[in-house]
Scaffold this active site. Structure first.
Site, mmCIF file in Angstrom:
data_model
loop_
_atom_site.group_PDB
_atom_site.id
_atom_site.type_symbol
_atom_site.label_atom_id
_atom_site.label_comp_id
_atom_site.label_asym_id
_atom_site.label_seq_id
_atom_site.Cartn_x
_atom_site.Cartn_y
_atom_site.Cartn_z
ATOM 1 N N TYR A 143 -17.799 -23.162 26.274
ATOM 2 C CA TYR A 143 -17.142 -21.952 25.757
ATOM 3 C C TYR A 143 -18.104 -20.760 25.717
ATOM 4 C CZ TYR A 143 -14.562 -18.916 22.506
ATOM 5 O OH TYR A 143 -13.914 -17.858 21.915
ATOM 6 N N LYS B 231 -17.946 -17.180 27.789
ATOM 7 C CA LYS B 231 -17.839 -15.869 27.134
ATOM 8 C C LYS B 231 -19.010 -14.965 27.531
ATOM 9 C CE LYS B 231 -13.948 -16.458 25.249
ATOM 10 N NZ LYS B 231 -12.817 -15.552 25.525
HETATM 11 P P1 NAP Z 1 -5.314 -18.943 20.086
HETATM 12 O O1 NAP Z 1 -4.710 -18.615 18.772
HETATM 13 O O2 NAP Z 1 -5.683 -20.351 20.401
HETATM 14 O O3 NAP Z 1 -4.345 -18.357 21.236
HETATM 15 C C1 NAP Z 1 -4.661 -18.574 22.578
HETATM 16 C C2 NAP Z 1 -3.723 -17.787 23.459
HETATM 17 O O4 NAP Z 1 -4.110 -18.009 24.822
HETATM 18 C C3 NAP Z 1 -2.279 -18.221 23.349
HETATM 19 O O5 NAP Z 1 -1.458 -17.095 23.457
HETATM 20 C C4 NAP Z 1 -2.077 -19.140 24.559
HETATM 21 O O6 NAP Z 1 -0.754 -19.150 25.074
HETATM 22 C C5 NAP Z 1 -2.987 -18.462 25.557
HETATM 23 N N1 NAP Z 1 -3.418 -19.377 26.619
HETATM 24 C C6 NAP Z 1 -4.096 -20.554 26.510
HETATM 25 N N2 NAP Z 1 -4.271 -21.104 27.724
HETATM 26 C C7 NAP Z 1 -3.683 -20.258 28.618
HETATM 27 C C8 NAP Z 1 -3.523 -20.273 30.025
HETATM 28 N N3 NAP Z 1 -3.983 -21.269 30.797
HETATM 29 N N4 NAP Z 1 -2.869 -19.232 30.597
HETATM 30 C C9 NAP Z 1 -2.387 -18.219 29.855
HETATM 31 N N5 NAP Z 1 -2.490 -18.146 28.521
HETATM 32 C C10 NAP Z 1 -3.134 -19.158 27.909
HETATM 33 O O7 NAP Z 1 -6.662 -18.116 20.333
HETATM 34 P P2 NAP Z 1 -7.265 -16.806 19.611
HETATM 35 O O8 NAP Z 1 -8.162 -17.252 18.523
HETATM 36 O O9 NAP Z 1 -6.191 -15.821 19.350
HETATM 37 O O10 NAP Z 1 -8.200 -16.295 20.790
HETATM 38 C C11 NAP Z 1 -7.830 -15.229 21.656
HETATM 39 C C12 NAP Z 1 -9.080 -14.820 22.424
HETATM 40 O O11 NAP Z 1 -10.089 -14.395 21.497
HETATM 41 C C13 NAP Z 1 -9.698 -15.964 23.222
HETATM 42 O O12 NAP Z 1 -10.205 -15.483 24.446
HETATM 43 C C14 NAP Z 1 -10.843 -16.429 22.337
HETATM 44 O O13 NAP Z 1 -11.854 -17.036 23.073
HETATM 45 C C15 NAP Z 1 -11.275 -15.112 21.730
HETATM 46 N N6 NAP Z 1 -12.013 -15.248 20.475
HETATM 47 C C16 NAP Z 1 -11.460 -15.857 19.380
HETATM 48 C C17 NAP Z 1 -12.214 -15.954 18.204
HETATM 49 C C18 NAP Z 1 -11.673 -16.594 16.955
HETATM 50 O O14 NAP Z 1 -12.464 -16.768 16.001
HETATM 51 N N7 NAP Z 1 -10.409 -16.934 16.876
HETATM 52 C C19 NAP Z 1 -13.524 -15.433 18.166
HETATM 53 C C20 NAP Z 1 -14.034 -14.833 19.295
HETATM 54 C C21 NAP Z 1 -13.283 -14.739 20.443
HETATM 55 P P3 NAP Z 1 0.375 -20.216 24.533
HETATM 56 O O15 NAP Z 1 0.633 -19.860 23.095
HETATM 57 O O16 NAP Z 1 1.579 -19.948 25.383
HETATM 58 O O17 NAP Z 1 -0.211 -21.568 24.702
#
Ligand code: NAP
Length: 248
Positions: A156, A160
């Protein structure tokens, strides 16, 4: 300020979490938003309903960003239907966590296919259409761990970090065409991705965050709105950190 009316935006992974908040915020500012989702159609429809209930414009689009043809078709279809794409937010991401010695090839490939290849092919399709209008905003959602590293997140964190190199490269390639390319690097945000982390790890993350808490998706979205706006015209190749002070 930050008026996005007349603009169209496409957000991948907008069915929930940070992507959902970004889609809502862009629509709130007047953009017509494509809500990309992979599997959770009902969740994406709920986001669409919420945006429409607030007077905004949104449509759901099924897209698996790990499949090049799928993300290209999604963006090309959007451009055909709407006439243009002004803002592309590459947000879809997954985390498969394992220390290096336990890392399986399929988990590495899956993580990179979604997080990196999906971002690259998505940006390529988006920029191809933005070139025609000599205007565009591309925003990648990276992570604090792309800059700091994190034990147990080899796949991961490396994916990133790759997005940061990608941001700076594309910023240089397309600056002369009116297209800016930036990244937002969230810290620890309350979503499904972080919900299953062990309590001990959550406690440690909060202790390391000067603001002393986990962030909310709605606190990340305004950074994207800013970078997507005309007011950010002189900002490109940057990583905007939204992390409660976790990394300074
Ligand atoms: P999340 O709640 O797990 O949501 C993930 C999203 O990505 C969902 O909408 C999912 O769609 C979609 N997704 C997963 N696999 C996919 C694929 N193969 N094709 C298209 N869409 C796909 O994640 P989040 O925490 O909101 O994270 C969003 C972004 O922020 C990510 O890039 C993550 O790495 C980044 N981020 C998150 C955090 C954190 O603390 N949460 C911190 C830093 C960065 P479905 O619902 O249809 O499955």
């Amino acid at each position: 300020m930050f008026d996005l009316s007349g603009k169209t935006a496409f957000v991948t992974g907008a069915s929930r979490g940070i992507g959902r908040a970004i889609a809502m915020a862009l629509a709130e500012r007047g953009a017509e938003v494509g809500i990309g989702y992979a599997r959770r159609k009902e969740a994406a429809e709920a986001v669409q309903r919420e945006i429409r209930a607030r007077g905004g414009c949104a449509e759901i689009v099924e897209v698996d960003v790990s499949v090049q043809a799928s993300i290209e078709q999604a963006i090309e279809g959007w451009v055909r239907a709407k006439g243009k794409l002004d803002i592309f937010v590459s947000n879809a991401g997954i985390a498969i966590d394992q220390v290096l010695l336990r890392l399986r090839p399929e988990d590495l490939h899956r993580t990179w296919a979604v997080n990196v290849e999906g971002a690259i092919w998505g940006a390529k399709a988006a920029i191809r259409s933005m070139l025609r209008q000599r205007y565009g905003r591309v925003i990648f959602i990276t992570s604090v761990v792309g800059e700091t590293g994190n034990a147990g997140q080899a796949a991961y964190a490396s994916s990133k970090a790759a997005l940061i190199g990608l941001t700076k490269t594309l910023a240089r390639e397309y600056a002369s065409r009116g297209i800016t390319v930036n990244a937002v690097a969230p810290g620890f945000i309350e979503t499904e991705m972080t919900a299953s982390l062990p309590d001990e790890l959550r406690k440690r993350m909060i202790e390391q965050t000067p603001l002393g808490r986990i962030g909310k998706p709605e606190e990340v979205a305004p950074a994207v709105v800013y970078l997507a706006s005309d007011e950010a015209a002189f900002v490109t190749g940057q990583v905007l950190r939204v992390n409660g002070g976790l990394l300074m």
